[in-house]
Design a protein around this motif. Structure first.
Motif, PDB file in Angstrom:
ATOM      1  N   GLY A 152       0.003  16.000  -7.532  1.00 58.49           N
ATOM      2  CA  GLY A 152       1.014  17.052  -7.491  1.00 58.49           C
ATOM      3  C   GLY A 152       1.411  17.438  -6.075  1.00 58.49           C
ATOM      4  N   GLU A 153       0.923  16.679  -5.092  1.00 62.47           N
ATOM      5  CA  GLU A 153       1.211  16.959  -3.684  1.00 62.47           C
ATOM      6  C   GLU A 153       2.691  16.708  -3.395  1.00 62.47           C
ATOM      7  N   LYS A 154       3.336  17.663  -2.736  1.00 59.37           N
ATOM      8  CA  LYS A 154       4.753  17.556  -2.392  1.00 59.37           C
ATOM      9  C   LYS A 154       4.913  17.811  -0.892  1.00 59.37           C
ATOM     10  N   LEU A 155       4.994  16.709  -0.140  1.00 60.35           N
ATOM     11  CA  LEU A 155       5.029  16.775   1.324  1.00 60.35           C
ATOM     12  C   LEU A 155       6.423  16.963   1.911  1.00 60.35           C
ATOM     13  N   PHE A 156       7.460  16.728   1.126  1.00 61.39           N
ATOM     14  CA  PHE A 156       8.819  16.712   1.652  1.00 61.39           C
ATOM     15  C   PHE A 156       9.576  17.946   1.170  1.00 61.39           C
ATOM     16  N   HIS A 157      10.078  18.746   2.129  1.00 63.52           N
ATOM     17  CA  HIS A 157      10.672  20.038   1.814  1.00 63.52           C
ATOM     18  C   HIS A 157      12.106  20.123   2.313  1.00 63.52           C
ATOM     19  N   CYS A 158      12.948  20.750   1.525  1.00 68.08           N
ATOM     20  CA  CYS A 158      14.328  21.008   1.919  1.00 68.08           C
ATOM     21  C   CYS A 158      14.360  22.379   2.591  1.00 68.08           C
ATOM     22  N   ASN A 159      14.738  22.414   3.862  1.00 68.32           N
ATOM     23  CA  ASN A 159      14.828  23.683   4.596  1.00 68.32           C
ATOM     24  C   ASN A 159      16.012  24.527   4.141  1.00 68.32           C
ATOM     25  N   ASN A 160      16.949  23.906   3.444  1.00 70.67           N
ATOM     26  CA  ASN A 160      18.136  24.619   2.996  1.00 70.67           C
ATOM     27  C   ASN A 160      17.853  25.494   1.772  1.00 70.67           C
ATOM     28  N   GLY A 170      14.490  25.252  -0.006  1.00 68.60           N
ATOM     29  CA  GLY A 170      13.059  25.449  -0.207  1.00 68.60           C
ATOM     30  C   GLY A 170      12.416  24.548  -1.247  1.00 68.60           C
ATOM     31  N   LYS A 171      13.205  23.750  -1.953  1.00 75.02           N
ATOM     32  CA  LYS A 171      12.653  22.869  -2.981  1.00 75.02           C
ATOM     33  C   LYS A 171      11.798  21.781  -2.324  1.00 75.02           C
ATOM     34  N   SER A 172      10.695  21.393  -3.009  1.00 75.52           N
ATOM     35  CA  SER A 172       9.777  20.387  -2.480  1.00 75.52           C
ATOM     36  C   SER A 172       9.757  19.146  -3.359  1.00 75.52           C
ATOM     37  N   PHE A 173       9.426  18.002  -2.720  1.00 75.66           N
ATOM     38  CA  PHE A 173       9.418  16.722  -3.413  1.00 75.66           C
ATOM     39  C   PHE A 173       8.174  15.930  -3.034  1.00 75.66           C
ATOM     40  N   SER A 174       7.716  15.079  -3.949  1.00 80.20           N
ATOM     41  CA  SER A 174       6.539  14.262  -3.668  1.00 80.20           C
ATOM     42  C   SER A 174       6.900  13.011  -2.877  1.00 80.20           C
ATOM     43  N   GLN A 175       8.175  12.600  -2.926  1.00 74.81           N
ATOM     44  CA  GLN A 175       8.608  11.419  -2.195  1.00 74.81           C
ATOM     45  C   GLN A 175       9.839  11.737  -1.351  1.00 74.81           C
ATOM     46  N   ASN A 176       9.870  11.196  -0.149  1.00 77.69           N
ATOM     47  CA  ASN A 176      10.979  11.409   0.768  1.00 77.69           C
ATOM     48  C   ASN A 176      12.294  10.911   0.169  1.00 77.69           C
ATOM     49  N   SER A 177      12.225   9.798  -0.567  1.00 80.04           N
ATOM     50  CA  SER A 177      13.443   9.243  -1.166  1.00 80.04           C
ATOM     51  C   SER A 177      14.065  10.218  -2.163  1.00 80.04           C
ATOM     52  N   ILE A 226       0.807  -1.224   0.000  1.00 76.93           N
ATOM     53  CA  ILE A 226       0.000   0.000   0.000  1.00 76.93           C
ATOM     54  C   ILE A 226       0.840   1.274   0.000  1.00 76.93           C
ATOM     55  N   SER A 227       1.996   1.261   0.678  1.00 77.52           N
ATOM     56  CA  SER A 227       2.777   2.493   0.796  1.00 77.52           C
ATOM     57  C   SER A 227       3.285   3.017  -0.551  1.00 77.52           C
ATOM     58  N   PRO A 228       3.753   2.165  -1.469  1.00 73.55           N
ATOM     59  CA  PRO A 228       4.141   2.709  -2.774  1.00 73.55           C
ATOM     60  C   PRO A 228       2.947   3.271  -3.552  1.00 73.55           C
ATOM     61  N   LEU A 229       1.768   2.703  -3.350  1.00 71.89           N
ATOM     62  CA  LEU A 229       0.567   3.236  -4.004  1.00 71.89           C
ATOM     63  C   LEU A 229       0.272   4.645  -3.503  1.00 71.89           C
ATOM     64  N   ILE A 230       0.376   4.847  -2.197  1.00 73.84           N
ATOM     65  CA  ILE A 230       0.125   6.174  -1.613  1.00 73.84           C
ATOM     66  C   ILE A 230       1.122   7.187  -2.175  1.00 73.84           C
ATOM     67  N   ALA A 231       2.393   6.802  -2.253  1.00 73.18           N
ATOM     68  CA  ALA A 231       3.411   7.688  -2.817  1.00 73.18           C
ATOM     69  C   ALA A 231       3.138   7.942  -4.296  1.00 73.18           C
ATOM     70  N   HIS A 232       2.729   6.911  -5.029  1.00 71.97           N
ATOM     71  CA  HIS A 232       2.442   7.033  -6.458  1.00 71.97           C
ATOM     72  C   HIS A 232       1.304   8.026  -6.717  1.00 71.97           C
TER      73      HIS A 232
END
Length: 174
Positions: free
Chosen positions: A128-136, A138-145, A116-122
């Motif tokens: 277009g949701e990007k939950l993972f952010h670089c504080n350095n 400001g760039k955002s990513f849809s997957q933590n990896s 299920i977890s790869p489906l949620i990430a997919h």
């Protein structure tokens, strides 16, 4: 003559149980009450003392599974390759590697997944949701990896990387 089954229903959610004792145990998941505590002693790295793990669980089966982390017990075995696992759910996921079973599917594009977890990430690709952010930067990513693997190497190797699990962000400290 067949005895009629009594149902014990949770007044908080929709679950029902055939035994009153199971309902009582289930209700602890709503209250947050954790009756089962891990009393396993662990060696704390870089400290010459032992400490108690201290994790607590609301259900006995969860503490049993947790204690296997400390003991290394792996009672569930794959009949196909012989690999062992500490819990049955992980064995079930593993067996899908051999069978090719992919019970989870994307309702938007139809792509299938074995977990299920790869489906949620997919699905974030579609939203277009990007939950993972670089504080350095400001760039955002849809997957933590993507944040950790790709972006960290671009920023450089000679820095200490601090990952915050609380707010799902990454900070580079020089």
């Amino acid at each position: 003559m067949r005895k009629e089954m009594t149902s014990y229903d949770c007044d908080i959610c929709t679950k029902s149980f055939s035994r009153k004792s199971n309902l009582i145990m289930h209700k602890h998941t709503h209250t947050g009450e954790k009756l089962y505590h891990c009393d396993t002693w662990i060696l704390v790295v870089r400290k010459p003392i032992s400490d108690i793990c201290g994790k607590s669980f609301s259900e006995n089966c969860d503490i049993t599974k947790h204690k296997r982390i400390h003991t290394g017990e792996k009672p569930y075995h794959c009949d196909i390759c012989g690999k062992s696992f500490s819990d049955n759910a992980t064995l079930t996921k593993h067996i899908r590697i051999h069978t090719g079973e992919k019970p989870y599917h994307c309702d938007i594009c139809g792509k299938t997944f074995s977990q299920i977890s790869p489906l949620i990430a997919h699905k974030r690709i579609h939203t277009g949701e990007k939950l993972f952010h670089c504080n350095n930067c400001g760039k955002s990513f849809s997957q933590n990896s993507d944040l950790i693997k790709t972006h960290v190497f671009i920023l450089g190797r000679n820095r200490i990387i601090v990952i915050s699990v609380v707010n799902l962000s990454l900070k580079i400290v020089s």
